[in-house]
Design an enzyme around this catalytic site. Sequence first.
Site, PDB file in Angstrom:
ATOM      1  N   GLY A  85      97.307  -8.576 -31.429  1.00 27.56           N
ATOM      2  CA  GLY A  85      95.956  -7.853 -30.817  1.00 27.56           C
ATOM      3  C   GLY A  85      95.116  -8.782 -30.626  1.00 27.56           C
ATOM      4  O   GLY A  85      94.131  -8.862 -29.747  1.00 27.56           O
ATOM      5  N   SER A 198      98.817  -3.747 -30.270  1.00 20.87           N
ATOM      6  CA  SER A 198      99.545  -4.591 -31.265  1.00 20.87           C
ATOM      7  C   SER A 198     100.710  -3.977 -31.970  1.00 20.87           C
ATOM      8  O   SER A 198     100.455  -2.654 -32.121  1.00 20.87           O
ATOM      9  CB  SER A 198      98.575  -5.149 -32.387  1.00 20.87           C
ATOM     10  OG  SER A 198      99.054  -5.838 -33.386  1.00 20.87           O
ATOM     11  N   ALA A 199     101.822  -4.751 -32.129  1.00 24.59           N
ATOM     12  CA  ALA A 199     103.058  -4.108 -32.437  1.00 24.59           C
ATOM     13  C   ALA A 199     103.111  -3.731 -34.093  1.00 24.59           C
ATOM     14  O   ALA A 199     103.619  -2.658 -34.439  1.00 24.59           O
ATOM     15  CB  ALA A 199     104.312  -4.921 -32.472  1.00 24.59           C
ATOM     16  N   CYS A 318      88.955  -8.396 -45.224  1.00 20.74           N
ATOM     17  CA  CYS A 318      88.919  -9.267 -46.704  1.00 20.74           C
ATOM     18  C   CYS A 318      89.939 -10.394 -46.649  1.00 20.74           C
ATOM     19  O   CYS A 318      90.758 -10.348 -47.508  1.00 20.74           O
ATOM     20  CB  CYS A 318      88.995  -8.106 -47.619  1.00 20.74           C
ATOM     21  SG  CYS A 318      90.475  -7.052 -47.508  1.00 20.74           S
TER      22      CYS A 318
HETATM   23  N1  PLP Z   1      91.573  -4.635 -33.476  1.00 25.44           N
HETATM   24  C1  PLP Z   1      91.469  -3.631 -34.287  1.00 25.44           C
HETATM   25  C2  PLP Z   1      91.111  -2.404 -34.263  1.00 25.44           C
HETATM   26  C3  PLP Z   1      92.358  -3.846 -35.563  1.00 25.44           C
HETATM   27  O1  PLP Z   1      92.527  -3.185 -36.599  1.00 25.44           O
HETATM   28  C4  PLP Z   1      93.072  -5.439 -35.724  1.00 25.44           C
HETATM   29  C5  PLP Z   1      93.722  -5.725 -36.923  1.00 25.44           C
HETATM   30  O2  PLP Z   1      93.780  -5.119 -37.920  1.00 25.44           O
HETATM   31  C6  PLP Z   1      93.036  -6.122 -34.551  1.00 25.44           C
HETATM   32  C7  PLP Z   1      92.147  -5.883 -33.390  1.00 25.44           C
HETATM   33  C8  PLP Z   1      93.978  -7.399 -34.700  1.00 25.44           C
HETATM   34  O3  PLP Z   1      95.400  -7.320 -34.264  1.00 25.44           O
HETATM   35  P1  PLP Z   1      96.212  -8.232 -34.778  1.00 25.44           P
HETATM   36  O4  PLP Z   1      96.389  -8.263 -36.201  1.00 25.44           O
HETATM   37  O5  PLP Z   1      97.481  -7.884 -34.127  1.00 25.44           O
HETATM   38  O6  PLP Z   1      95.896  -9.668 -34.342  1.00 25.44           O
END
Ligand code: PLP
Length: 374
Positions: A85, A198-199, A318
């Site tokens: 993500g 994100s998977a 955190c």
């Molecule tokens: N955006 C949101 C709303 C998230 O909750 C997260 C991860 O907790 C991310 C982006 C980042 O995704 P990734 O962990 O796949 O990099």
Amino acid sequence: MGRTPRCNRNESPVPARSIYLDWNATAPVEPAAVEAMVEAAHLWANPSSIHAAGRKARGLLESAREAVARHLGCAPTAVVFTGGGTEALGLALRGATASAHLISAIEHDAVRLQARDSRLIPVDAEGVIDLGALERLLADAPAGALVAVMHANNETGVIQPVDDILRLARAAAARVLVDCVQTAGKLPLPAADFVAVSAHKLGGPPGIGALIVRCADDFAGVQKGGGQERGYRAGTENLPAIAGFAAALDARADRGWIERAGQLRDRLEARLGGAEIFGAGAARLPTTSCIRMPGVTASTQLISFDLAGYQVSSGAACSSGKVAASHVLGAMGVAPEAASEAIRVSLGWTTTEAEVDGFADAWNALAMRKARAA
Ligand code: PLP
């Protein structure tokens, strides 16, 4: 040299008799996704190779892309696989030709720290984006701005009025990026110009995600090299992870569990005596509750609940092991002391009534103990 430690594949990371209520951080990998990853790992050829082995790998890659597109409601050609993500959001923020970035005040750090010279769109006390303020910011922004908002917030679960945001942005000739990391596989996704997913939040492996690109004319990508992913994200594709991503979406295609999770979340909140629930007045992702226990810091709560066998988290980032102040609750006007007493409880497809009731009992017992000690 010793052998790199391996884990026991029958052993869960969640301690015996512990209950996992931290699904927004990551979800357990679906067995079907593990199976698909193992199968794809055996098909180790490079999908860009012209020979038969390469063509076989390419076939698997493209059928996984079609499955991901079908589940997320876009054309297969719109799917650009990324390393998760964070990377998908960065790809949109840095790869789109944008004159300015307008981001909401409650964005994940993956947006806050990758956007440039961004102007902040405020939210109201429930954590919902202020559409009037967005309209004014759009009126002041140069043509061709990129607006970045979340579909649902990871800390509070508050769902944003994305259709209204798309309408305002279109009227101002701006593009919209929606962070759907917490909603993909759970809710129908908005048809925004860019959508990041994100998977590992939906039963797939970590380190794989996608950016859905619906406005290729305003997008150049970032990572250049071998031309993979239509030249937007070069690098040999992570076929096992991509296959696991698609298999997780297939496995969770029946979304009946979301409604059940919503009922469990409501049941939990109704059983907590003296709790403050942030964002409760807004539409929320049914899996998420941001709960304040007045007078008890989030770190004390996290340790107590861990000892009592409940894995929950503070809503705020955190990653360093310390509970940081939540910019999300701050943007909602919550005083720092109150924000420091909030935890996040998030549910998933295996969460049961007994688990939620057990956590409510543990929460009430801690609140009572602390009130007596005060
Ligand atoms: N955006 C949101 C709303 C998230 O909750 C997260 C991860 O907790 C991310 C982006 C980042 O995704 P990734 O962990 O796949 O990099």
